[in-house]
Scaffold this active site. Structure first.
Site, mmCIF file in Angstrom:
data_model
loop_
_atom_site.group_PDB
_atom_site.id
_atom_site.type_symbol
_atom_site.label_atom_id
_atom_site.label_comp_id
_atom_site.label_asym_id
_atom_site.label_seq_id
_atom_site.Cartn_x
_atom_site.Cartn_y
_atom_site.Cartn_z
ATOM 1 N N ILE A 33 -53.013 -12.814 -61.697
ATOM 2 C CA ILE A 33 -51.947 -13.814 -61.615
ATOM 3 C C ILE A 33 -51.448 -13.973 -60.186
ATOM 4 C CG2 ILE A 33 -51.287 -13.545 -64.023
ATOM 5 C CD1 ILE A 33 -48.955 -11.806 -63.196
ATOM 6 N N THR A 49 -51.825 -11.309 -58.093
ATOM 7 C CA THR A 49 -51.468 -9.955 -57.691
ATOM 8 C C THR A 49 -52.558 -9.257 -56.886
ATOM 9 O OG1 THR A 49 -52.236 -9.444 -59.901
ATOM 10 C CG2 THR A 49 -49.872 -9.497 -59.580
ATOM 11 N N LYS A 53 -52.861 -3.789 -48.170
ATOM 12 C CA LYS A 53 -52.511 -5.170 -47.821
ATOM 13 C C LYS A 53 -51.992 -5.940 -49.033
ATOM 14 C CE LYS A 53 -54.712 -7.626 -44.569
ATOM 15 N NZ LYS A 53 -55.836 -8.344 -43.927
ATOM 16 N N GLN A 84 -47.293 -7.572 -52.669
ATOM 17 C CA GLN A 84 -46.561 -7.487 -53.924
ATOM 18 C C GLN A 84 -45.116 -7.069 -53.680
ATOM 19 O OE1 GLN A 84 -47.359 -8.270 -57.270
ATOM 20 N NE2 GLN A 84 -48.741 -9.383 -55.949
ATOM 21 N N GLY A 140 -49.046 0.894 -60.217
ATOM 22 C CA GLY A 140 -48.792 -0.543 -60.311
ATOM 23 C C GLY A 140 -47.618 -0.966 -59.458
ATOM 24 N N GLU A 182 -43.887 -5.160 -60.117
ATOM 25 C CA GLU A 182 -42.471 -5.356 -60.450
ATOM 26 C C GLU A 182 -41.498 -4.512 -59.635
ATOM 27 O OE1 GLU A 182 -42.491 -6.707 -64.868
ATOM 28 O OE2 GLU A 182 -44.144 -5.331 -64.595
HETATM 29 MO MO1 MOS Z 1 -44.453 -9.298 -66.079
HETATM 30 S S1 MOS Z 1 -42.516 -9.970 -66.342
HETATM 31 O O1 MOS Z 1 -44.685 -8.235 -67.368
HETATM 32 O O2 MOS Z 1 -45.401 -10.649 -66.046
#
Ligand code: MOS
Length: 750
Positions: A478, A480, A645, A650, A714, A717
């Site tokens: 997406i 990322t 990078k 992110q 990860g 977020e």
């Molecule tokens: Mo994220 S808000 O789990 O795309």
């Protein structure tokens, strides 16, 4: 084949290197295609008509003028649409909260403003849009409720649980009594408004109607398997007849986790007309797809004179729709971050006449941590203790709520490195004590935390006859960097250069993966890629030893390994067969496919989280009340960093968004009509380059063998969590004024 990989180790030159995005060239040259961009012959275009009331029912719909527009082919409404499943369960998707998902064009009932009530299908999108403006609707209106504050007395616990949602821990001790007897107390309410995702790419679905009614669907989605299952179940179609593709996604941030109504409408039109149909939403319409819920959070903290917590009370009320109980983890973070044995937390929802809220970057975390990290700052000020010092005094070495050790937690190192880099020791304690010309200067800090997860993920690895390695999985990228980090992992598995590896994803025909969300993709799909490549490697060693006229013929596969793109004898690297030679000479399939599962029994013994520390400097113009985030330093402990990078990008993206959350983002509802008023980028204020200061990202080394076999936590977020609190705390330090209601706009600062 199902694999529970253990003992797989990532090593090699690609992983950990700041390589450029492998899809970068395709993206900047426009070759990367998004859901609305695939050329399809004989395509029809749909434009959505939305309700203008928030609650009631449609009495009449006059379509005469719209139908008279030359080029209009059909108009779908609740009285003209294909049959759909009656069973609620069939409408549930991978991210559905408790309740009954919204069903577009179900009947004449209006459940929220901007509800889709018709789809105009025409030869061009312009004609469809024009015809949509000619639809005449009369409604019978009923009183609606869209204001959380007005209706907070209706707050109640969510009806049931959702996968991934942890209800707040049960009350421990008598928190109210402990609060009353504490030497230092703060008790305040924090609020956050509705916010929208506003990804660059509009939501779109292109449905190609093929032979025998087979559907090929290009959808903007964070999970092709989610859209695929939804379409099959809702319309009662054979799974084999549907293929969902989403090779590129122009940002989503949660907005494309659930199948959105343009997918339903495009499929409905294609099935009705037996034609290919595309539906693209406008920016305004995307405000009707779900949002960050509005929240009110009360936090009361009691501490001894040394700032050690004696009581934590964290009560959250969040908005939801009338038909689903949207839930996210808001209240849990306070006692996860800070040691306190006496605590009471709650999370209640208020059903309103709005569309169901939706996960948005760090759902729950971004909101809950804003409140607790502002409250801790208030406590520090009241106790006369440095904000960083008070956090260290209450540092949680264990997850006290579940009595578990952390799988890893380098938060102290984050505090140390970010504060050092920022120069925190030079901060003056008193608010309004730092100036730069006529601007007040403030320094604030906060903690960030997010879950580190591993989900089941499938992958397939193929060594092609030309010696290229192709690894495929139905996950998404997406924006990322999934293509890139998976390429790195796969390349290192065989010691291949990056350009000998191809990653295929975003296709429901590929091995199963869940939606890309929760920051779990790098760790989960990365583990799957790693494990499947390792399995394929074993097969390749075996084939190499079986191959006639091979330098490795007859050597036991246990004595073979794959290094630098070739199979070789472990103790005699001169006897070697290149993978490209093996592939060229071998007749047959050189492939491996597997579903890779987490070691849940081992993982459950640990609390698994990503942490960060955010330090911010703001300049506040006292005449105008304007706030500028002059600089920020974030240190992140997220396990192994696959690519510094893309990782940095992110975190930077999260920090930029944190600036928006802190200072400008807010979707405003006209309470009279129950409609969003500022549903455009002109009036919904996203931060832009001109708003950016000097932002720095540090990665703190952290090893974790529990969280998943590759030790990756990860990063999608964690970057936004804590940023709004760091900024609000800096604004307090600059001005002496505590703004507890986001966003911190100039009217609140003045
Ligand atoms: Mo994220 S808000 O789990 O795309």
């Amino acid at each position: 084949m199902i694999i529970f990989p253990k003992n797989v180790t990532l090593s090699g030159p690609q992983v950990g290197k700041p390589v450029n995005r492998v899809d970068g060239l395709a993206k900047v040259t426009g070759q990367a295609k998004y859901a609305a961009e695939f050329a399809v012959p004989d395509l029809l275009y749909g434009f959505v008509v939305l309700s203008t009331i928030a609650r009631g029912r449609i009495v009449t719909m006059d379509l005469t003028a719209a139908k008279a527009v030359p080029g209009v082919v059909d108009i779908l409404t609740h009285s003209h649409r294909p049959r759909t499943s009656w069973w609620t369960l069939k409408w549930k998707d991978q991210d559905a909260p408790p309740g009954s998902p919204f069903r577009p064009l179900q009947d004449e009932k209006i459940l929220f403003s901007d509800q889709p009530i018709a789809l105009i299908v025409a030869r061009t999108s312009e004609l469809a849009r024009h015809a949509a403006s000619l639809v005449q609707v009369t409604y019978e209106e009923q009183p609606h409720a869209t204001d959380l504050r007005t209706h907070r007395s209706r707050a109640r616990p969510p009806s049931s649980l959702k996968f991934g949602f942890s209800p707040p821990p049960k009350p421990r001790g008598d928190a109210d009594e402990a609060y009353r007897t504490s030497a230092v107390q703060i008790d305040a309410e924090y609020s956050s408004p509705v916010e929208h995702h506003n990804a660059l790419e509009m939501h779109a679905s292109t449905v190609v109607y093929g032979d025998g009614g087979a559907l090929t669907i290009y959808d903007k989605t964070q999970g092709v398997t989610n859209s695929h299952g939804y379409v099959a179940r809702v319309f009662g179609l054979a799974k084999k007849k549907i293929r969902v593709l989403s090779p590129f996604v122009g940002g989503a941030f949660g907005s494309a986790l659930r199948p959105q109504y343009q997918l339903f409408l495009a499929v409905a039109a294609a099935l009705t007309l037996k034609r290919s149909v595309r539906v693209v939403l406008t920016r305004q319409q995307t405000f009707g797809l779900g949002h960050r819920p509005e929240t009110l959070q009360r936090i009361a903290l009691g501490a001894d004179a040394g700032g050690r917590l004696q009581a934590v009370i964290h009560e959250v009320v969040g908005s939801t729709s009338r038909f689903e109980d949207y839930v996210e983890n808001v209240a849990n973070w306070s006692t996860l971050l800070y040691r306190c044995e006496t605590a009471r937390q709650s999370y209640d929802v208020v059903p309103l006449d709005i569309f169901t809220p939706l996960d948005m970057r760090a759902p729950g975390g971004a909101l809950g941590v804003f409140a607790i990290e502002t409250a801790i700052d208030e406590l520090a000020h009241k106790a006369g203790i440095d904000p960083l010092e008070i956090r260290l005094r209450n540092y949680a070495d264990r997850d006290g709520d579940n009595d578990l050790p952390f799988s890893s937690k380098e938060l102290k190192a984050c505090y140390a490195q970010a504060s050092e880099r920022f120069g925190w020791s030079r901060r003056s304690f008193e608010p309004r004590s730092m100036k730069d010309g006529h601007r007040r200067v403030g320094w604030g800090m906060a903690t960030g935390v997010w879950e580190a997860m591993q989900m089941p993920a499938g992958a397939k690895a193929v060594l092609q006859r030309d010696g290229r390695l192709v690894v495929s999985t139905a996950t998404a990228d997406i924006g990322t960097g999934t293509y890139t980090v998976m390429s790195q992992i796969a390349a290192d598995a065989f010691g291949l250069p990056l350009d000998r590896v191809t990653i295929e994803l975003g296709d429901s025909d590929l091995p199963f993966a869940l939606v890309e969300g929760g920051s779990w993709t790098a760790g989960s799909v990365g583990t799957a890629v790693m494990a499947v490549c390792a399995k394929l490697g074993k097969t390749l060693c075996k084939k190499a030893s079986e191959l006639a006229r091979s330098p490795l013929n007859g050597v036991s596969e246990r004595d073979l390994e794959i290094v630098d793109g070739g199979v070789q004898i472990k103790r005699d690297p001169t006897r070697r067969l290149l993978l490209s030679e093996l592939a060229a000479r071998y007749e047959g399939e050189l492939e491996m496919k597997a579903m890779v599962l987490p070691h849940m029994l081992d993982q459950r013994k640990f609390a698994r989280y990503t942490h960060s520390a955010v330090f911010a400097e703001v300049h506040v113009d006292e005449d105008f009340g304007t706030v500028r985030v002059n600089r920020m330093v974030t240190a992140v402990a997220a396990g192994r960093i696959l690519n510094p990078k893309t990782a940095r990008s992110q975190i930077l993206g999260g920090m930029v968004w944190g600036v928006g959350m802190a200072l400008s983002e807010e979707t405003v509802t006209d309470r009279h009509f129950g409609r969003y008023m500022n549903h455009s980028l002109a009036e919904y204020h996203l931060p832009v380059h001109a708003d950016m200061g000097d932002f720095e990202v540090l990665f703190v080394p952290e090893e974790d063998g529990i969280v998943n076999p590759i030790g990756v936590k990860g990063l999608g977020e964690i970057g936004i969590v804590g940023v709004a609190a760091a900024i609000s705390n800096a604004v307090f330090h600059a001005t002496g004024k505590r703004v507890r209601d986001l966003p911190i706009t100039l009217d609140k600062v003045m």
